[in-house]
Scaffold this motif. Structure first.
Motif, short mmCIF file in Angstrom:
data_model
loop_
_atom_site.label_atom_id
_atom_site.label_comp_id
_atom_site.label_asym_id
_atom_site.label_seq_id
_atom_site.Cartn_x
_atom_site.Cartn_y
_atom_site.Cartn_z
N GLU A 155 0.80 -1.22 0.00
CA GLU A 155 0.00 0.00 0.00
C GLU A 155 0.83 1.28 0.00
N PHE A 156 2.13 1.16 0.26
CA PHE A 156 2.92 2.38 0.42
C PHE A 156 4.33 2.26 -0.19
N ALA A 157 5.09 1.26 0.26
CA ALA A 157 6.49 1.19 -0.16
C ALA A 157 6.65 0.94 -1.65
N TYR A 158 5.77 0.14 -2.25
CA TYR A 158 5.83 -0.07 -3.70
C TYR A 158 5.21 1.07 -4.49
N PRO A 159 3.99 1.50 -4.17
CA PRO A 159 3.37 2.54 -4.99
C PRO A 159 4.15 3.85 -5.05
N LEU A 160 4.82 4.23 -3.96
CA LEU A 160 5.53 5.52 -3.97
C LEU A 160 6.64 5.56 -5.02
N PRO A 161 7.64 4.67 -4.99
CA PRO A 161 8.71 4.79 -5.97
C PRO A 161 8.29 4.50 -7.40
N ILE A 162 7.31 3.61 -7.59
CA ILE A 162 6.89 3.33 -8.97
C ILE A 162 6.17 4.55 -9.54
N THR A 163 5.39 5.25 -8.72
CA THR A 163 4.73 6.47 -9.19
C THR A 163 5.76 7.55 -9.50
N VAL A 164 6.73 7.73 -8.61
CA VAL A 164 7.74 8.77 -8.80
C VAL A 164 8.57 8.51 -10.05
N ILE A 165 9.07 7.27 -10.20
CA ILE A 165 9.95 7.00 -11.33
C ILE A 165 9.18 7.05 -12.64
N CYS A 166 7.93 6.61 -12.63
CA CYS A 166 7.14 6.68 -13.86
C CYS A 166 6.85 8.12 -14.26
N GLU A 167 6.56 8.98 -13.29
CA GLU A 167 6.36 10.39 -13.60
C GLU A 167 7.65 11.03 -14.11
N LEU A 168 8.77 10.67 -13.49
CA LEU A 168 10.06 11.21 -13.92
C LEU A 168 10.39 10.77 -15.34
N VAL A 169 10.21 9.49 -15.60
CA VAL A 169 10.55 8.96 -16.92
C VAL A 169 9.56 9.43 -17.98
N GLY A 170 8.27 9.43 -17.63
CA GLY A 170 7.26 9.82 -18.59
C GLY A 170 6.32 8.69 -18.95
N VAL A 171 6.15 7.72 -18.03
CA VAL A 171 5.22 6.61 -18.25
C VAL A 171 3.83 7.04 -17.80
N PRO A 172 2.85 7.05 -18.69
CA PRO A 172 1.51 7.49 -18.28
C PRO A 172 0.87 6.51 -17.31
N GLU A 173 -0.17 6.97 -16.63
CA GLU A 173 -0.76 6.20 -15.54
C GLU A 173 -1.22 4.82 -15.98
N GLU A 174 -1.75 4.72 -17.22
CA GLU A 174 -2.27 3.43 -17.65
C GLU A 174 -1.17 2.38 -17.88
N GLY A 175 0.07 2.81 -17.96
CA GLY A 175 1.15 1.86 -18.18
C GLY A 175 1.90 1.47 -16.91
N ARG A 176 1.50 2.01 -15.76
CA ARG A 176 2.30 1.81 -14.55
C ARG A 176 2.13 0.44 -13.92
N GLU A 177 0.98 -0.17 -14.07
CA GLU A 177 0.80 -1.51 -13.55
C GLU A 177 1.70 -2.49 -14.29
N LEU A 178 1.76 -2.34 -15.61
CA LEU A 178 2.68 -3.17 -16.40
C LEU A 178 4.12 -2.93 -15.95
N TRP A 179 4.48 -1.66 -15.78
CA TRP A 179 5.85 -1.34 -15.41
C TRP A 179 6.21 -1.97 -14.06
#
Length: 424
Positions: A155-179
């Motif tokens: 609920e916290f440790a995984y969602p935080l860095p995956i959201t941050v790195i995807c925003e930094l890289v440029g991965v849109p929200e719909e692709g983050r579960e795959l990432w």
């Protein structure tokens, strides 16, 4: 002086895949360290490898350009063959080998210097510092959604860095579960089919690059497309996709488990949490001590001697593999006073951060500053928001992941929130 064995398959010895070593990496690797600074064992696929166990020797290997990450830099074909055996063990389809084995972590010399120079122009300290308000907002939003008993990892440790790195890289929200799911599959060295994960991520990332070429945005993909070195050279498409995959997949996995391991350490040492409550200025030092004491990376990837090199009284012959052991080096009593003690006030070495959790030398982790920032923001916010947070269970379940120390879950009783928020 010790010399290496006469033949390529004359060893048994420690193996990173040993269930006992996976279950107790601290005790197991500590025993190896006290046995010798360099111990002959096996890599994950069973081929011979020298485990480098002590702080000074680990630093020496990581800093020595005579040890190459690319097995093709060594004389003969044995090292290349060993790498291919590893990729076959992991069931990586051959067509994806370049994306897995030719990243910035896997090249050396001029090729490495060129790639690092290119990416550093887009991955600057100013860019990372500018991310902090966004990291704080994401953290607060995640904490807003946590009540009662919550699993900190999912609920916290995984969602935080995956959201941050995807925003930094440029991965849109719909692709983050795959990432997240495919990236986790690719970063594990446990045997198992990774073909589908590799294909999905490579194809998806090529599509993102194509979109950014026609529609630039304020993200790392766009910066990497534009960046050139002094000679006008740019990243090729394969280099670009490989770079993005490496930054994103490695970054979120290790940061998530640094947050999880760090939370458990602080919850298990209330006197250390109290020090942070009284003096929040200790947080930067605390993060470094967390990386030293319970960082998730136990051992580095394989390195290969490009010529005969003596390490800790042992001659590593040209072409032979070594694996520096981070976890035993960071608890080496030759480098630290009472190294098993978790102490946020520890005066760490004058050499950099005082640990080697992010590596040393030319392959020092590109995302170290972001990982430190996320860990500090996440843990500080957790304990500020939920001052009475406690472990739900006395015993924790660790994921049986070779080379990594990571919690399968971390159920917490949150208690009443204090009402404080990072973003006001």
């Amino acid at each position: 002086m010790t010399t290496s064995p006469a033949g390529p398959n004359t060893t048994a010895g420690p193996n990173i895949m040993d269930p006992a070593l996976i279950a107790d990496p601290y005790g197991g690797f500590n025993r190896l360290r006290e046995q010798a600074p360099v111990v002959l064992g096996q890599s994950a696929d069973g081929t011979p490898a020298w485990y480098v166990t002590r702080y000074e020797e680990v630093r020496a290997v990581l800093s020595d350009r005579r040890f190459a990450n690319n097995p093709g830099a060594t004389p003969g074909a044995e090292a290349v063959s060993n790498q291919e055996k590893m990729l076959e063990m992991l069931e990586i389809p051959r067509e994806f080998y370049p994306y897995i084995s030719e990243s910035i972590l896997d090249v050396d010399g001029a090729d490495h210097d060129r790639l690092r120079r290119l990416v550093l122009r887009a991955f600057t300290a100013r860019r990372i510092n500018a991310l902090r308000p966004r990291v704080e907002r994401i953290t607060s939003e995640l904490l807003d959604g946590m009540t009662g008993v919550a699993d900190l990892i999912s609920e916290f440790a995984y969602p935080l860095p995956i959201t941050v790195i995807c925003e930094l890289v440029g991965v849109p929200e719909e692709g983050r579960e795959l990432w997240s799911t495919a990236g986790t599959a690719l970063t594990s060295i446990a045997p198992g089919s990774k073909g589908a994960a590799a294909r999905a991520l490579v194809e998806y990332t090529h599509g993102l690059v194509d979109r950014r070429r026609s529609r630039p945005a304020d993200d790392l993909i766009t910066e990497l497309i534009k960046v050139r070195d002094e000679g006008g050279d740019r990243l090729s498409d394969v280099e670009l996709v490989t770079m993005i995959l490496g930054l994103a997949t490695a970054g979120h996995e290790t940061t998530a488990h640094l947050i999880g391991n760090g939370a458990l350490a602080l919850l298990s040492h209330p006197e250390q949490r109290e020090l942070l409550r009284r003096d929040p200025g200790l947080w930067p030092n605390a993060v470094n001590e967390l990386v030293r004491w319970c960082g998730p990376v136990l051992i580095t990837q394989m390195r290969y001697a490009t010529e005969d090199v003596e390490v800790g009284g042992t001659t590593i012959k040209a072409g032979e593999a070594v694996q520096p052991v981070v976890v035993s080096a960071n608890r080496d009593p030759r480098a630290y006073e009472d190294p098993e003690r978790f102490d946020l006030t520890r005066q760490l070495s004058e050499r950099g951060e005082g640990h080697i959790g992010f590596g040393v030398g030319i392959h020092y982790c590109l995302g170290a500053a972001l990982a430190r920032q996320e860990c500090e923001v996440a843990l500080r916010a957790l304990f500020d928001r939920f001052p009475d947070v406690a472990l739900e269970a006395e015993e924790q379940t660790w994921a049986p992941t070779p080379g990594m120390r990571q919690l399968a879950s971390l159920p917490l009783r949150l208690g009443e929130p204090s009402g404080s928020r990072l973003d006001g």
